[in-house]
Design a protein around this motif. Structure first.
Motif, PDB file in Angstrom:
ATOM      1  N   ARG A 191       0.877  -1.107   0.022  1.00  0.00           N
ATOM      2  CA  ARG A 191      -0.105   0.120   0.064  1.00  0.00           C
ATOM      3  C   ARG A 191       0.780   1.082   0.063  1.00  0.00           C
ATOM      4  O   ARG A 191       2.039   1.248   0.298  1.00  0.00           O
ATOM      5  CB  ARG A 191      -0.892   0.015   1.246  1.00  0.00           C
ATOM      6  CG  ARG A 191      -1.679  -1.002   1.218  1.00  0.00           C
ATOM      7  CD  ARG A 191      -3.079  -1.263   0.350  1.00  0.00           C
ATOM      8  NE  ARG A 191      -3.658  -2.252   0.684  1.00  0.00           N
ATOM      9  CZ  ARG A 191      -3.561  -3.378  -0.358  1.00  0.00           C
ATOM     10  NH1 ARG A 191      -2.386  -3.681  -1.008  1.00  0.00           N
ATOM     11  NH2 ARG A 191      -4.196  -4.523  -0.065  1.00  0.00           N
ATOM     12  N   MET A 192       0.313   2.354  -0.120  1.00  0.00           N
ATOM     13  CA  MET A 192       1.205   3.600  -0.327  1.00  0.00           C
ATOM     14  C   MET A 192       1.611   3.868   0.899  1.00  0.00           C
ATOM     15  O   MET A 192       2.736   4.365   1.084  1.00  0.00           O
ATOM     16  CB  MET A 192       0.063   4.829  -0.664  1.00  0.00           C
ATOM     17  CG  MET A 192      -0.137   5.119  -2.191  1.00  0.00           C
ATOM     18  SD  MET A 192       1.672   5.272  -2.827  1.00  0.00           S
ATOM     19  CE  MET A 192       1.195   5.583  -4.660  1.00  0.00           C
ATOM     20  N   ASP A 193       1.033   3.686   2.152  1.00  0.00           N
ATOM     21  CA  ASP A 193       1.629   3.798   3.354  1.00  0.00           C
ATOM     22  C   ASP A 193       3.100   3.134   3.565  1.00  0.00           C
ATOM     23  O   ASP A 193       4.048   3.886   3.827  1.00  0.00           O
ATOM     24  CB  ASP A 193       0.988   3.065   4.510  1.00  0.00           C
ATOM     25  CG  ASP A 193      -0.663   3.670   4.495  1.00  0.00           C
ATOM     26  OD1 ASP A 193      -0.730   4.688   3.783  1.00  0.00           O
ATOM     27  OD2 ASP A 193      -1.441   3.368   5.398  1.00  0.00           O
ATOM     28  N   SER A 194       3.101   1.754   3.040  1.00  0.00           N
ATOM     29  CA  SER A 194       4.531   1.243   3.188  1.00  0.00           C
ATOM     30  C   SER A 194       5.447   2.015   2.383  1.00  0.00           C
ATOM     31  O   SER A 194       6.718   2.148   2.611  1.00  0.00           O
ATOM     32  CB  SER A 194       4.350  -0.232   2.717  1.00  0.00           C
ATOM     33  OG  SER A 194       3.185  -0.958   2.985  1.00  0.00           O
ATOM     34  N   LEU A 195       5.244   2.583   1.156  1.00  0.00           N
ATOM     35  CA  LEU A 195       5.967   3.016   0.092  1.00  0.00           C
ATOM     36  C   LEU A 195       6.282   4.395   1.170  1.00  0.00           C
ATOM     37  O   LEU A 195       7.498   4.730   0.919  1.00  0.00           O
ATOM     38  CB  LEU A 195       5.280   3.264  -0.888  1.00  0.00           C
ATOM     39  CG  LEU A 195       5.242   2.365  -1.908  1.00  0.00           C
ATOM     40  CD1 LEU A 195       4.430   2.454  -3.367  1.00  0.00           C
ATOM     41  CD2 LEU A 195       6.498   1.615  -2.415  1.00  0.00           C
ATOM     42  N   TRP A 196       5.709   5.125   1.759  1.00  0.00           N
ATOM     43  CA  TRP A 196       6.093   6.323   2.274  1.00  0.00           C
ATOM     44  C   TRP A 196       6.805   6.031   3.361  1.00  0.00           C
ATOM     45  O   TRP A 196       7.970   6.658   3.852  1.00  0.00           O
ATOM     46  CB  TRP A 196       4.764   6.996   3.065  1.00  0.00           C
ATOM     47  CG  TRP A 196       3.779   7.634   1.822  1.00  0.00           C
ATOM     48  CD1 TRP A 196       2.789   7.804   1.567  1.00  0.00           C
ATOM     49  CD2 TRP A 196       4.641   9.042   1.137  1.00  0.00           C
ATOM     50  NE1 TRP A 196       2.538   8.623   0.562  1.00  0.00           N
ATOM     51  CE2 TRP A 196       3.436   9.392   0.336  1.00  0.00           C
ATOM     52  CE3 TRP A 196       5.703   9.703   1.222  1.00  0.00           C
ATOM     53  CZ2 TRP A 196       3.678  10.487  -0.795  1.00  0.00           C
ATOM     54  CZ3 TRP A 196       5.982  10.730   0.172  1.00  0.00           C
ATOM     55  CH2 TRP A 196       4.813  11.076  -0.568  1.00  0.00           C
ATOM     56  N   ASP A 197       6.611   4.830   4.129  1.00  0.00           N
ATOM     57  CA  ASP A 197       7.636   4.387   5.166  1.00  0.00           C
ATOM     58  C   ASP A 197       9.040   4.090   4.634  1.00  0.00           C
ATOM     59  O   ASP A 197       9.891   4.288   5.456  1.00  0.00           O
ATOM     60  CB  ASP A 197       7.219   3.028   5.886  1.00  0.00           C
ATOM     61  CG  ASP A 197       6.037   3.243   6.758  1.00  0.00           C
ATOM     62  OD1 ASP A 197       5.478   4.605   7.269  1.00  0.00           O
ATOM     63  OD2 ASP A 197       5.134   2.315   6.966  1.00  0.00           O
ATOM     64  N   LEU A 198       8.963   3.432   3.477  1.00  0.00           N
ATOM     65  CA  LEU A 198      10.418   3.046   3.081  1.00  0.00           C
ATOM     66  C   LEU A 198      11.300   4.280   2.044  1.00  0.00           C
ATOM     67  O   LEU A 198      12.097   3.848   1.781  1.00  0.00           O
ATOM     68  CB  LEU A 198      10.204   1.797   2.072  1.00  0.00           C
ATOM     69  CG  LEU A 198       9.686   0.531   2.974  1.00  0.00           C
ATOM     70  CD1 LEU A 198       9.386  -0.536   2.126  1.00  0.00           C
ATOM     71  CD2 LEU A 198      10.814   0.129   4.155  1.00  0.00           C
ATOM     72  N   TRP A 199      10.486   5.027   1.486  1.00  0.00           N
ATOM     73  CA  TRP A 199      11.307   5.849   0.557  1.00  0.00           C
ATOM     74  C   TRP A 199      12.444   6.597   1.180  1.00  0.00           C
ATOM     75  O   TRP A 199      13.298   6.587   0.428  1.00  0.00           O
ATOM     76  CB  TRP A 199      10.201   6.953  -0.190  1.00  0.00           C
ATOM     77  CG  TRP A 199       9.931   8.246   0.596  1.00  0.00           C
ATOM     78  CD1 TRP A 199       8.844   8.337   1.262  1.00  0.00           C
ATOM     79  CD2 TRP A 199      10.683   9.321   0.623  1.00  0.00           C
ATOM     80  NE1 TRP A 199       8.901   9.943   1.734  1.00  0.00           N
ATOM     81  CE2 TRP A 199      10.161  10.418   1.454  1.00  0.00           C
ATOM     82  CE3 TRP A 199      11.925   9.753   0.189  1.00  0.00           C
ATOM     83  CZ2 TRP A 199      10.537  11.481   1.775  1.00  0.00           C
ATOM     84  CZ3 TRP A 199      12.544  10.725   0.560  1.00  0.00           C
ATOM     85  CH2 TRP A 199      11.804  11.783   1.026  1.00  0.00           C
ATOM     86  N   PRO A 200      12.474   7.008   2.442  1.00  0.00           N
ATOM     87  CA  PRO A 200      13.771   7.671   2.778  1.00  0.00           C
ATOM     88  C   PRO A 200      14.959   6.639   2.902  1.00  0.00           C
ATOM     89  O   PRO A 200      16.057   7.108   2.371  1.00  0.00           O
ATOM     90  CB  PRO A 200      13.518   8.091   4.358  1.00  0.00           C
ATOM     91  CG  PRO A 200      12.093   7.909   4.582  1.00  0.00           C
ATOM     92  CD  PRO A 200      11.396   7.055   3.596  1.00  0.00           C
ATOM     93  N   ALA A 201      14.670   5.264   3.070  1.00  0.00           N
ATOM     94  CA  ALA A 201      15.911   4.473   2.810  1.00  0.00           C
ATOM     95  C   ALA A 201      16.580   4.176   1.442  1.00  0.00           C
ATOM     96  O   ALA A 201      17.318   4.109   1.094  1.00  0.00           O
ATOM     97  CB  ALA A 201      15.203   2.769   3.275  1.00  0.00           C
ATOM     98  N   TYR A 202      15.463   4.111   0.318  1.00  0.00           N
ATOM     99  CA  TYR A 202      15.928   4.438  -0.648  1.00  0.00           C
ATOM    100  C   TYR A 202      16.529   5.475  -1.419  1.00  0.00           C
ATOM    101  O   TYR A 202      17.378   5.796  -2.125  1.00  0.00           O
ATOM    102  CB  TYR A 202      14.528   4.085  -1.928  1.00  0.00           C
ATOM    103  CG  TYR A 202      13.963   2.769  -1.891  1.00  0.00           C
ATOM    104  CD1 TYR A 202      14.970   1.514  -2.472  1.00  0.00           C
ATOM    105  CD2 TYR A 202      12.814   2.326  -1.728  1.00  0.00           C
ATOM    106  CE1 TYR A 202      14.522   0.368  -2.586  1.00  0.00           C
ATOM    107  CE2 TYR A 202      12.589   1.006  -1.427  1.00  0.00           C
ATOM    108  CZ  TYR A 202      13.174   0.088  -2.056  1.00  0.00           C
ATOM    109  OH  TYR A 202      12.876  -1.404  -2.108  1.00  0.00           O
ATOM    110  N   ALA A 203      16.051   6.557  -0.789  1.00  0.00           N
ATOM    111  CA  ALA A 203      16.558   7.943  -1.049  1.00  0.00           C
ATOM    112  C   ALA A 203      18.286   8.021  -0.559  1.00  0.00           C
ATOM    113  O   ALA A 203      19.098   8.822  -1.124  1.00  0.00           O
ATOM    114  CB  ALA A 203      15.943   9.011  -0.386  1.00  0.00           C
ATOM    115  N   ILE A 204      18.206   7.234   0.475  1.00  0.00           N
ATOM    116  CA  ILE A 204      19.738   7.133   0.822  1.00  0.00           C
ATOM    117  C   ILE A 204      20.482   6.002  -0.112  1.00  0.00           C
ATOM    118  O   ILE A 204      21.827   6.513  -0.318  1.00  0.00           O
ATOM    119  CB  ILE A 204      19.743   6.862   2.477  1.00  0.00           C
ATOM    120  CG1 ILE A 204      19.089   7.669   2.971  1.00  0.00           C
ATOM    121  CG2 ILE A 204      21.405   6.733   2.788  1.00  0.00           C
ATOM    122  CD1 ILE A 204      18.973   7.479   4.870  1.00  0.00           C
TER     123      ILE A 204
END
Lengths: 334, 258
Positions: A191-204
């Motif tokens: 769900r979008m919520d999980s993506l929001w949780d994880l995007w900082p990790a990908y951004a690093i």
């Protein structure tokens, strides 16, 4: 030299466009096939009363994002891993993140009664972080991580965590039921919520991986030559391992352990773009994204009314493709 | 005049094994030096210390008076190039790509690829006679061509000092000669200071200006090939009974074991 560069750029552009195109198409397919025009209006004229609009926005869109970024991350991590270890069979899972994530998931189900796939993200992330941390501690030397030690430490930690995981699964049947879906690897329940949780990790992780690709490039000529060329071998290895762990840990937490992309995609790409790590890493990212989204979409289409998990689908598509490429193209085997 | 590269009292120990036992030697500027000696005499270790791939247990290496151990890694790589004995390139790498890697120490995240880099790489490629093969896969080349590609890679590093560890390994007689003549030609064109480890003493005699003879991690003797390669000194270095004749072609000493 110049024509070669042009060919490579065209190839990368082609891969990128294909992935985006496949991503858009994937929004049309599912249990309820949707016209492209309807998908369009789901974005530009959203009506919460129309079921298709809800499905496209809440289910298929996050799923497409997850497949693209997750597949890309695994392809990229695989390319870095194979260069780092100078081993064509190295898979990012060797660093123990898969085993760690599995244990995090099983503990969460068994001890805390979590059952929804979408809430397993954080326990999986915690588990893979613990495993990767241990592997880094055991595999490090004073002068940076040593590839052979890392793999040995990864194998040991994976085995240990897997043993714990199975012990719990034997005790709890309910955990096994949820676990066996998780372990196949899929983008379907994101769900979008999980993506929001994880995007900082990908951004690093993604910029870190780009730096790693530049630092690792001279190491393809061997450690001795790389050092003679003034490369900082220890730094290159450290940055690479961190990038790999972050990319894989995040993706495994999101989608389960999908082993195939990291192992196969860099091989296929090497035969198309050659050995330059910077180009190889970018190509593996794009091709991983493409393979993941195609596999995820086909998985919805093959059996009417049912889904084949993306992890299984990917091996079904990628396996024959790899065999064909290994047999017909040169420069695949490192 | 300070020598381009000088070693002072180098000792190297691995555990209880002494590999180098106090070697002091200078590389003469603008000359080719051949490092010879029996297996295990410390030839490669000495070369690796010179290129800062190996930190000596004690003693120091200086580049024109500067202590190499205190220098920045990239600065060293801009002034000294070293080609290891066994090199492997990844599958799918092309000749041009390999030679381009020689520019690594001159590049940085900010300064990537410039017209100057391009020119130097082109020049290196032409110097070794591989200009037409830039787009070929390395694995498609013959052994001799591949070795020339690697030599072009270290040439592209654009250093004044070139260190080569057995550049003729795995090559047949013709290619051994070709590679060494190429090194001689390049040295003369570019006024390089070259040091190379060589097993074949006759090739060393013919293609070098200066011989550095090691035994048991010590400098046994050094100097002009004419003076160093004599029946007595070969006896001392290799414990080998031999005759030394004069090569009718080059006029250099030629060793024939008895």
């Amino acid at each position: 030299m110049r024509s070669l560069t042009v060919r490579r750029v065209l190839f990368l552009v082609f891969l990128g466009l294909s992935a985006v195109f496949a991503g858009v198409l994937s929004l049309c397919f599912g249990v309820r096939p949707t016209q492209l025009s309807e998908v369009q209006s789901a974005f530009f004229a959203f009506d919460p009363g129309i079921a298709e609009h809800i499905v496209v926005q809440n289910l298929r869109l996050p799923r497409a994002f997850a497949a693209l970024i997750g597949g890309g991350a695994l392809g990229l991590a695989g390319a870095l891993m194979q260069v780092l270890t100078r081993n064509p069979l190295a898979d990012p899972g060797l660093l123990g993140v898969n085993g760690g994530a599995a244990m995090g998931v099983v503990i969460a189900i068994w001890a805390f009664g979590i059952t929804a796939q979408s809430t397993l993200v954080l326990p999986a992330l915690a588990g893979s972080a613990v495993a990767a941390g241990l592997v880094l501690l055991l595999g490090g030397t004073g002068r940076g991580p040593d590839p052979t030690r890392l793999i040995l430490a990864g194998a040991a930690i994976s085995a240990l965590f897997l043993a714990f995981t199975w012990s719990i699964l034997i005790l709890s049947r309910e955990s096994l039921d949820i676990y066996r879906f998780w372990v196949l690897g899929a983008f379907s329940d994101i769900r979008m919520d999980s993506l929001w949780d994880l995007w900082p990790a990908y951004a690093i992780a993604l910029p870190l991986a780009a730096v790693a690709a530049f630092l690792l490039d001279p190491l393809t000529l061997g450690e001795e030559t790389a050092r003679a060329l003034g490369a900082r071998v220890g730094l290159a290895r450290l940055v690479s391992v961190l990038a790999i762990v972050l990319l894989c840990g995040t993706t495994v937490s999101m989608a389960g352990p999908i082993a195939f992309i990291g192992l196969i995609v860099p091989h296929i790409m090497r035969s198309f773009v050659g050995a330059d790590v910077r180009v190889l890493a970018l190509a593996s990212f794009l091709a991983g994204a493409l393979l993941a989204i195609v596999a995820d979409t086909f998985g919805r289409l093959i059996l009417p009314g049912q889904e084949i998990e993306a992890g299984a689908m990917m091996a079904l598509i990628g396996g024959p493709v790899l065999v064909a490429i290994v047999r017909t193209r040169r420069g695949v085997v490192a | 005049m300070t020598p381009p590269l000088s070693c002072t009292d180098l000792h190297l120990r691995f555990g209880k094994t002494n590999v180098l036992n106090g070697i002091s030697v200078d590389l003469p500027k603008g000359k080719i030096s051949a490092i010879i000696g029996p297996n295990g005499s410390g030839k490669t270790s000495l070369l690796r210390c010179m290129g800062r791939l190996q930190r000596p247990s004690s003693g120091e290496v200086q580049l024109e008076g500067q202590t190499i151990a205190k220098m920045n890694t990239r600065d060293v790589a801009r002034r000294v190039a070293l080609l290891p004995q066994t090199v492997t390139a990844p599958a799918g790498m092309r000749v041009g790509e390999l030679i381009t890697r020689g520019r690594t120490p001159h590049q940085s995240p900010i300064r990537q690829w410039s017209a100057k880099d391009e020119k130097i790489v082109r020049h290196a490629m032409t110097s070794v006679g591989l200009a037409e093969r830039a787009d070929h896969l390395l694995e498609d080349l013959s052994g001799g061509q591949r070795q020339r590609a690697w030599i072009a890679m270290v040439l592209a590093q654009d250093t004044d000092i070139l260190l080569l560890d057995e550049p003729t390994t795995y090559l047949d007689l013709t290619h051994q000669r070709d590679v060494l003549s190429l090194i001689q030609k390049l040295q003369a064109e570019r006024q390089l200071t070259v040091a190379m480890v060589l097993h074949d003493i006759n090739l060393a005699a013919r293609f070098s200006d200066h011989i550095i003879a090691l035994k048991d991690g010590k400098l046994l003797t050094e100097g002009d090939p004419m003076n160093v390669i004599t029946q007595t000194s070969i006896q001392n270095i290799y414990e080998l009974d031999c005759n030394v004749l004069t090569d009718p072609h080059s006029g250099m000493p030629h060793v024939i074991p008895k």
